[in-house]
Design a protein around this motif. Structure first.
Motif, PDB file in Angstrom:
ATOM      1  N   UNK A  30       0.804  -1.216   0.000  1.00 58.57           N
ATOM      2  CA  UNK A  30       0.000   0.000   0.000  1.00 58.57           C
ATOM      3  C   UNK A  30       0.833   1.259   0.000  1.00 58.57           C
ATOM      4  N   UNK A  31       2.025   1.206   0.588  1.00 60.20           N
ATOM      5  CA  UNK A  31       2.874   2.394   0.658  1.00 60.20           C
ATOM      6  C   UNK A  31       3.729   2.562  -0.594  1.00 60.20           C
ATOM      7  N   UNK A  32       4.338   1.501  -1.057  1.00 59.71           N
ATOM      8  CA  UNK A  32       5.319   1.614  -2.133  1.00 59.71           C
ATOM      9  C   UNK A  32       4.714   1.572  -3.528  1.00 59.71           C
ATOM     10  N   UNK A  33       3.592   0.914  -3.691  1.00 63.06           N
ATOM     11  CA  UNK A  33       2.961   0.815  -5.010  1.00 63.06           C
ATOM     12  C   UNK A  33       1.922   1.922  -5.129  1.00 63.06           C
ATOM     13  N   UNK A  34       2.286   2.977  -5.832  1.00 63.81           N
ATOM     14  CA  UNK A  34       1.466   4.180  -5.855  1.00 63.81           C
ATOM     15  C   UNK A  34       0.448   4.237  -6.982  1.00 63.81           C
ATOM     16  N   UNK A  35       0.369   3.196  -7.777  1.00 64.95           N
ATOM     17  CA  UNK A  35      -0.743   3.066  -8.713  1.00 64.95           C
ATOM     18  C   UNK A  35      -1.109   1.594  -8.810  1.00 64.95           C
ATOM     19  N   UNK A  36      -2.309   1.333  -9.255  1.00 66.10           N
ATOM     20  CA  UNK A  36      -2.850  -0.033  -9.185  1.00 66.10           C
ATOM     21  C   UNK A  36      -2.167  -1.015 -10.116  1.00 66.10           C
ATOM     22  N   UNK A  37      -1.353  -0.520 -11.046  1.00 65.84           N
ATOM     23  CA  UNK A  37      -0.661  -1.416 -11.972  1.00 65.84           C
ATOM     24  C   UNK A  37       0.790  -1.671 -11.575  1.00 65.84           C
ATOM     25  N   UNK A  38       1.264  -1.083 -10.474  1.00 58.51           N
ATOM     26  CA  UNK A  38       2.655  -1.269 -10.053  1.00 58.51           C
ATOM     27  C   UNK A  38       2.843  -2.631  -9.394  1.00 58.51           C
ATOM     28  N   UNK A  39       4.068  -3.147  -9.521  1.00 59.85           N
ATOM     29  CA  UNK A  39       4.427  -4.453  -8.962  1.00 59.85           C
ATOM     30  C   UNK A  39       5.669  -4.310  -8.097  1.00 59.85           C
ATOM     31  N   UNK A  40       5.861  -5.263  -7.185  1.00 59.57           N
ATOM     32  CA  UNK A  40       7.085  -5.362  -6.397  1.00 59.57           C
ATOM     33  C   UNK A  40       7.596  -6.796  -6.513  1.00 59.57           C
ATOM     34  N   UNK A  85      -1.251  -5.347  -5.416  1.00 61.32           N
ATOM     35  CA  UNK A  85      -2.565  -5.412  -4.795  1.00 61.32           C
ATOM     36  C   UNK A  85      -3.617  -5.765  -5.843  1.00 61.32           C
ATOM     37  N   UNK A  86      -4.588  -6.561  -5.452  1.00 64.26           N
ATOM     38  CA  UNK A  86      -5.723  -6.836  -6.328  1.00 64.26           C
ATOM     39  C   UNK A  86      -6.592  -5.577  -6.409  1.00 64.26           C
ATOM     40  N   UNK A  87      -7.595  -5.599  -7.259  1.00 67.06           N
ATOM     41  CA  UNK A  87      -8.509  -4.457  -7.356  1.00 67.06           C
ATOM     42  C   UNK A  87      -9.185  -4.194  -6.015  1.00 67.06           C
ATOM     43  N   UNK A  88      -9.574  -5.266  -5.327  1.00 67.91           N
ATOM     44  CA  UNK A  88     -10.204  -5.108  -4.017  1.00 67.91           C
ATOM     45  C   UNK A  88      -9.206  -4.578  -2.992  1.00 67.91           C
ATOM     46  N   UNK A  89      -7.981  -5.095  -3.029  1.00 67.76           N
ATOM     47  CA  UNK A  89      -6.956  -4.629  -2.102  1.00 67.76           C
ATOM     48  C   UNK A  89      -6.600  -3.178  -2.343  1.00 67.76           C
ATOM     49  N   UNK A  90      -6.533  -2.785  -3.608  1.00 66.59           N
ATOM     50  CA  UNK A  90      -6.228  -1.393  -3.936  1.00 66.59           C
ATOM     51  C   UNK A  90      -7.353  -0.465  -3.449  1.00 66.59           C
ATOM     52  N   UNK A  91      -8.596  -0.862  -3.656  1.00 64.93           N
ATOM     53  CA  UNK A  91      -9.722  -0.036  -3.229  1.00 64.93           C
ATOM     54  C   UNK A  91      -9.732   0.146  -1.716  1.00 64.93           C
ATOM     55  N   UNK A  92      -9.463  -0.937  -0.968  1.00 69.03           N
ATOM     56  CA  UNK A  92      -9.422  -0.834   0.496  1.00 69.03           C
ATOM     57  C   UNK A  92      -8.279   0.067   0.944  1.00 69.03           C
ATOM     58  N   UNK A  93      -7.145  -0.030   0.265  1.00 63.86           N
ATOM     59  CA  UNK A  93      -5.996   0.818   0.599  1.00 63.86           C
ATOM     60  C   UNK A  93      -6.304   2.282   0.339  1.00 63.86           C
ATOM     61  N   UNK A  94      -6.965   2.567  -0.778  1.00 69.00           N
ATOM     62  CA  UNK A  94      -7.321   3.952  -1.102  1.00 69.00           C
ATOM     63  C   UNK A  94      -8.278   4.532  -0.063  1.00 69.00           C
ATOM     64  N   UNK A  95      -9.216   3.718   0.421  1.00 68.56           N
ATOM     65  CA  UNK A  95     -10.159   4.212   1.432  1.00 68.56           C
ATOM     66  C   UNK A  95      -9.447   4.562   2.728  1.00 68.56           C
ATOM     67  N   UNK A  96      -8.368   3.846   3.018  1.00 66.82           N
ATOM     68  CA  UNK A  96      -7.667   4.047   4.289  1.00 66.82           C
ATOM     69  C   UNK A  96      -6.662   5.191   4.243  1.00 66.82           C
ATOM     70  N   UNK A  97      -6.289   5.662   3.062  1.00 66.17           N
ATOM     71  CA  UNK A  97      -5.205   6.654   2.968  1.00 66.17           C
ATOM     72  C   UNK A  97      -5.440   7.924   3.785  1.00 66.17           C
ATOM     73  N   UNK A  98      -6.637   8.530   3.757  1.00 71.40           N
ATOM     74  CA  UNK A  98      -6.804   9.754   4.554  1.00 71.40           C
ATOM     75  C   UNK A  98      -6.536   9.544   6.041  1.00 71.40           C
ATOM     76  N   UNK A 250       9.223   8.138   1.021  1.00 70.50           N
ATOM     77  CA  UNK A 250       8.874   6.962   0.221  1.00 70.50           C
ATOM     78  C   UNK A 250       9.778   6.896  -1.008  1.00 70.50           C
ATOM     79  N   UNK A 251      10.455   5.760  -1.219  1.00 71.80           N
ATOM     80  CA  UNK A 251      11.305   5.642  -2.411  1.00 71.80           C
ATOM     81  C   UNK A 251      10.489   5.261  -3.633  1.00 71.80           C
ATOM     82  N   UNK A 252      11.049   5.510  -4.783  1.00 66.22           N
ATOM     83  CA  UNK A 252      10.452   5.036  -6.016  1.00 66.22           C
ATOM     84  C   UNK A 252      10.675   3.530  -6.119  1.00 66.22           C
ATOM     85  N   UNK A 253       9.635   2.796  -6.471  1.00 67.48           N
ATOM     86  CA  UNK A 253       9.759   1.333  -6.516  1.00 67.48           C
ATOM     87  C   UNK A 253      10.815   0.900  -7.520  1.00 67.48           C
TER      88      UNK A 253
END
Length: 263
Positions: A30-40, A85-98, A250-253
């Motif tokens: 959730x911290x390092x992958x700043x868009x839903x298409x990024x991978x680690x 993150x999956x689509x569901x995981x990304x959505x949950x992460x986005x909701x938690x960011x604030x 936060x570093x760039x992945x």
């Protein structure tokens, strides 16, 4: 000397609470992958969790659980695995960011007092409560941003000038306050030390701070920050954690992928 001090700092933060490996992985993605298409990649993930005392076997088990539960997607890239993150995981992460990264939590939220009708069963009233609600009695609760008033209930704006001690203790029990206070104190000591020069060292330290902050602040919603004094323990912990994020950016992945250390 820096390496010894660094590991001591990581250990001090790590010991602020339980370390669940699957939760650490969610924190990292959730911290390092700043868009839903990024991978680690697996090697980068392994290098980041190793200073936290997490071995490769525990990491593989955690990733298996997260894939099974629909939080993480894994694909093979040559001899390596890569994760996102999956689509569901990304959505949950986005909701938690604030709540996790915001300077004042979810500052746009409002707090209301919800009261259920006397004939409503306790279990029925509890089922009406949104996430982050704080029950005050069997049929009353403080709620934030409730979209509509449940049938038969009373919803009223909550803005007391002086809350009774029992309400304050219900909103933020001493156990919660003590955990926030411990994290704030440990992070403050870490910030007094030199910033680690190595990219992976800095990132691991950032992530263990973020993990425990996320673990604490996501246990509740916006109510606490909106009704408690500005200097309550959770607010102080937020200030310290946000300072840590500035010192440990936060570093760039891609930079991590290019500099993954060999085992």
């Amino acid at each position: 000397m820096q390496q010894v001090d660094l590991q001591e700092d990581i250990n001090a933060v790590r010991d602020c609470g339980p370390i669940k490996v699957w939760s650490v992985v969610v924190t990292i993605l959730g911290d390092l992958l700043q868009d839903k298409e990024s991978w680690i990649s697996g090697p980068v993930l392994d290098a980041l969790v190793r200073p936290l005392g997490i071995n490769n076997q525990a990491l593989r088990v955690a990733l298996h659980r997260l894939r099974r539960d629909g939080w993480v997607v894994t694909e093979k890239r040559g001899r390596m695995s890569a994760h996102r993150l999956s689509a569901e995981g990304w959505a949950a992460t986005e909701r938690a960011r604030p709540q996790v990264y915001g300077a004042k939590g979810n500052a746009a939220a409002t707090v209301s007092l919800l009261i259920g009708e006397p004939s409503l069963a306790v279990a029925e009233f509890e089922a009406l409560l949104p996430a982050g609600a704080v029950p005050l009695s069997t049929r009353s609760a403080l709620v934030s941003d409730l979209s509509e008033t449940p049938q038969g209930c009373l919803l009223s704006a909550f803005a007391p000038s002086d809350m009774p001690e029992w309400v304050t203790e219900t909103v933020a029990p001493q156990v919660m306050r003590a955990e926030y206070d411990e994290l704030a104190s440990v992070v403050e000591k870490v910030l007094a030390h030199p910033v680690p020069e190595d990219l992976f060292d800095r990132t691991s330290l950032r992530l263990v701070v973020l993990h425990h902050w996320r673990r604490l602040c996501l246990r509740h919603g916006a109510v606490q920050d909106l009704v408690l004094p500005r200097d309550w323990e959770g607010a102080r912990a937020r200030q310290m954690v946000l300072r840590a994020f500035q010192h440990l950016p936060r570093p760039n992945i891609d930079a991590l992928e290019q500099r993954v250390p060999l085992r």
